[in-house]
Design a protein around this motif. Structure first.
Motif, mmCIF file in Angstrom:
data_model
loop_
_atom_site.group_PDB
_atom_site.id
_atom_site.type_symbol
_atom_site.label_atom_id
_atom_site.label_comp_id
_atom_site.label_asym_id
_atom_site.label_seq_id
_atom_site.Cartn_x
_atom_site.Cartn_y
_atom_site.Cartn_z
ATOM 1 N N LEU A 19 72.157 23.380 95.957
ATOM 2 C CA LEU A 19 71.723 23.675 94.581
ATOM 3 C C LEU A 19 72.027 22.505 93.648
ATOM 4 C CD1 LEU A 19 71.214 26.501 95.688
ATOM 5 C CD2 LEU A 19 72.429 27.452 93.725
ATOM 6 N N LEU A 20 73.229 21.964 93.776
ATOM 7 C CA LEU A 20 73.619 20.846 92.902
ATOM 8 C C LEU A 20 72.700 19.645 93.136
ATOM 9 C CD1 LEU A 20 75.613 19.551 90.874
ATOM 10 C CD2 LEU A 20 77.035 18.887 92.819
ATOM 11 N N GLY A 21 72.511 19.311 94.403
ATOM 12 C CA GLY A 21 71.693 18.143 94.731
ATOM 13 C C GLY A 21 70.252 18.325 94.272
ATOM 14 N N TYR A 22 69.726 19.529 94.458
ATOM 15 C CA TYR A 22 68.324 19.780 94.120
ATOM 16 C C TYR A 22 68.110 19.828 92.610
ATOM 17 C CZ TYR A 22 63.707 21.961 94.059
ATOM 18 O OH TYR A 22 62.377 22.222 93.842
ATOM 19 N N PHE A 23 68.920 20.639 91.931
ATOM 20 C CA PHE A 23 68.672 20.870 90.502
ATOM 21 C C PHE A 23 69.170 19.739 89.605
ATOM 22 C CE2 PHE A 23 68.406 25.402 91.925
ATOM 23 C CZ PHE A 23 67.084 25.600 91.575
#
Lengths: 571, 207
Positions: free
Chosen positions: B170-174
């Motif tokens: 989630l962190l990497g994507y968003f």
């Protein structure tokens, strides 16, 4: 004794200011504007405003570890890491490497430092509240510590003076507990906060206001003259503001001092000792060490302002030993290094807010809501002394709510692109009582890599603080319940020590009596009248409000006194 | 919740029983795994990298529905981001539990399973992790603190594999450029702060 006449002449100024942070900057501004040639000495590296704010304009994907602290930084900035994620890629370079600058903890002390131009003013929380009348009188009334040698009315005009220069956004509320100041337009409360404010007034008769914050909501002519512009509501202040929208020594005081062309600055220069002339009974200058080359040098001035930060100012006084001052300069009372205070935090509550689902916010408010002290105020009486204020606020959940929620896949991904529910949280800032047993001193044998004795901390919260913390958590939960919030969770972090509030103060207190205090009513060292201490060390009590604006008001007042005394040849 | 209950719950959630290959795979679940030797730098094999990439893509897949055309975790570089973050930002307890999770995935031949079977494994993992996180939270509450999630990490055993890979995905994507721009209304310099009314289907702002 060999005296290099030429060097003495070249190294001589009207005033020396030790430290370039919140109060050092302000001292330099005041003294230069009043006509003095000032040498400001900063122990850390030079940061130039705004070009050295390397991360200020980075987009989220340009920040390598996306806000997390690397294991390497966590090890290098071991004390800083106790605060949270400050040591990350966004702001880590604006904090001090603790491994290179170690200190000793006889009892744990969370010491967060910023050795560079501007010091901690570079990334302070910017919350700016005046002490109230009671804050200056409570010690005397309750028999705690010693009495302040000044009262609210002595400082009030200087608060106004500093607020105008700094630029504080806030709402006038007409409260005795939280005196109004000179404010720029207030920032908005969000929908659930407006509801909360109404409920608190109805159910408890407790006022709630929006934070008073040193960000320019509407710059005035004297701000733009220094190159400062309006807040852009990015809430990335901790990276340094390229617009100069929040106040720091770098964006405000130092540019103002530079306009006079009377400011000289040294960087990478550690002040190791204040030089004292026994015959003249005054300080003559300072001995410094270049932190890169280890070269030792002396500088001289008529007056010296100590603004190194409360702990380093006290350490410098303790390390300045002479025949007259065998326990450290101005330390006849043995109070230098004692009475460490801070604000205790890491205690409060969080909750979810039902409803308000069509309410949202554009922009990022670099600010919070503020609940002024209500304990031991008016008719309220607790089993502990003094009180606390709360800071916090409401926001809608973002994508990170997905981390602990069930689900994965396309629908899950899409659901996280919309705002989640509202949540609210606030934490207390509690007053710490002065206690001479809470102290720091110089280690008799261990030295840092520049040969300066290391600081030992021996301090802890007392019973009053511990009792207050329970109330901070319970009262927060009670207020959230009264507002109709759900899933209320209280917290009281057990690993918080003195220092974590980064409001460390009290180590060279002001007082009326030289036997029990270090400084007089104008921040002069009782026995060495040409040395002034105007950083947090000067504080006689801590109140529960954020202290920087008070430090700056004390500094401006002392500088005014010092220059007048110089002109009258009293110094 | 024991393993049998978890399997039962997951099977129910998936609307039926597990397929034979999934159940066979599950039999390898609790085989003792070789622990990661102390002090060895964190590194992944190519197979493990592939597993990380496939799991990240299942968490946040590429979508092409008319109302949601957006890249997947693999498109925006999440797999390499996860490996970099595990290496740079986590200490041994988390690195060990991450490796432990990956070794389990190898044992169930994750890469050989079809899409449904993989999802079944992840559902199972999710339920197992939920029980573990709940136990941690209770421990934390007893410490008198349940707010600061940094404290969770102080528990001797590292955070579970699923929690780590999900958070990092989630962190990497968003926070990736493509992820932010596809998911949110990205505003670099808002210039003001104000209360507004949310329009139907309005995306979150990202700053």
């Amino acid at each position: 004794m060999y005296l290099n006449i030429k060097a003495t002449k070249n190294n001589t100024f009207d005033a020396i200011v030790v430290g370039s942070g919140m109060t050092g900057g302000f001292a330099a501004k005041e003294l230069t504007e009043k006509g003095l040639n000032v040498l400001m000495i900063e122990r850390g590296r030079e940061i130039k405003h705004p070009q050295d704010y390397d991360t200020a304009m980075k987009q989220p994907w340009e920040v390598e570890h996306r806000g997390k602290v690397t294991a390497h930084s966590a090890e290098e900035l071991w004390a800083n890491k106790r605060f949270g994620n400050l040591a990350n890629d966004e702001s880590g370079s604006f904090f001090t490497n603790d491994k290179d600058n170690p200190y000793i903890e006889k009892r744990p002390f969370d010491w967060i430092r910023a050795y560079h131009t501007g010091g901690k003013s570079m990334h302070w929380g910017r919350q700016s509240y005046r002490f109230n009348k009671e804050d200056f009188e409570a010690n005397a009334k309750e028999g705690i510590g010693i009495d302040w040698p000044i009262r609210y009315d002595d400082l009030a005009p200087w608060y106004t003076y500093v607020e105008k220069f700094v630029g504080v956004s806030g709402q006038k509320e007409g409260l005795d507990v939280l005196p109004d100041g000179h404010f720029l337009p207030a920032m908005p409360l969000f929908a659930p906060e407006v509801h909360f404010k109404k409920m608190m007034l109805e159910k408890f008769n407790r006022p709630v206001t929006v934070g008073r914050v040193a960000n320019l909501s509407q710059p005035q002519e004297w701000h733009t003259k220094l190159g400062r512009a309006s807040c852009q509501y990015r809430n990335k202040c901790v990276r340094g503001c390229p617009y100069g929208a929040y106040y720091s020594s770098l964006s405000g005081a130092i540019p103002a001092a530079n306009l006079t062309k009377r400011l000289s600055m040294l960087h990478d220069t550690i002040v190791a000792e204040i030089l004292y002339d026994e015959q003249k009974q005054r300080a003559t200058g300072v001995r410094v060490i270049n932190q890169k080359t280890n070269q030792v040098e002396e500088y001289f001035a008529k007056i010296i302002f100590l603004n190194a930060g409360a702990m380093n100012t006290a350490a410098l006084m303790l390390n300045s030993k002479s025949n007259r001052f065998q326990n450290g300069l101005g330390n006849d009372s043995d109070q230098v290094g004692r009475n460490i205070m801070d604000h205790h935090l890491g205690v409060g509550a969080t909750a979810t807010v039902e409803g308000f689902l069509d309410d949202y916010v554009y922009g990022q408010r670099p600010n919070a809501l503020y609940i002024p002290r209500f304990r031991n105020w008016g008719n309220d009486k607790q089993s502990y002394l003094r009180g606390f204020g709360y800071q916090g606020g409401a926001s809608r959940e973002g994508w990170s709510r997905g981390v602990n929620a069930d689900g994965f896949g396309g629908d899950f991904k899409q659901s996280l692109t919309k705002p989640g529910q509202w949540t609210i949280g606030f934490g207390g800032f509690g007053e710490v009582l002065p206690n001479p047993e809470n102290r720091m001193y110089l280690d008799p044998t261990r030295k840092d890599k520049w040969g300066v004795p290391m600081i030992v901390f021996d301090a802890a919260f007392g019973e009053n603080e511990i009792m207050m913390r329970k109330d901070i958590m319970n009262s927060a939960m009670e207020m959230m319940d009264a507002a109709g919030f759900k899933n209320i969770t209280g917290y009281n972090r057990p690993e918080v020590h003195l220092g974590l509030g980064i409001h460390e103060m009290g180590t060279a207190r002001m007082g009326r009596d030289a036997k029990t205090s270090v400084l007089n009513a104008f921040n002069q060292v009782h026995a060495v009248k040409n040395v002034f201490v105007t950083d947090g060390a000067a504080m006689t009590s801590s109140s529960c409000v954020n202290p920087s604006i008070t430090y700056m008001a004390l500094t401006a007042r002392a500088a005014d006194y010092a220059v007048k005394a110089l002109k009258k040849r009293e110094l | 919740m024991n393993r049998r209950d978890v399997i039962k719950n997951v099977a129910m959630m998936l609307g039926g029983a597990f397929s034979a290959p999934t159940l066979m795979a599950m039999n390898h679940w609790e085989k003792p795994i070789q622990s990661h030797p102390n002090g060895v730098a964190f590194s992944l094999t190519q197979i493990q990298r592939n597993i990380v990439a496939e799991i990240a893509e299942l968490i946040l897949p590429k979508t092409t529905a008319p109302n949601d055309v957006s890249p997947g975790a693999k498109d925006v570089g999440v797999p390499a981001f996860i490996e970099m973050m595990m290496k740079d930002c986590y200490l041994q307890p988390e690195q060990l539990s991450f490796m432990e999770g990956l070794v389990k995935m190898e044992q169930v031949n994750f890469l050989e399973l079809n899409d449904n079977e993989r999802k079944g494994i992840l559902k199972y993992l999710e339920q197992e992790t939920k029980a573990e996180m709940k136990a941690r939270q209770m421990k934390q509450t007893k410490m008198g603190d349940n707010d600061d999630h940094e404290d969770i990490k102080k528990v001797a055993k590292g955070l579970p594999f699923w929690r780590l890979i999900k958070e990092l995905t989630l962190l990497g994507y968003f926070t990736s450029e493509e992820g932010i721009k596809a998911s949110f209304e990205y505003v670099q310099i808002p210039g003001k702060v104000e209360n507004i009314k949310l329009k139907p289907n309005q995306k979150s702002y990202a700053y």
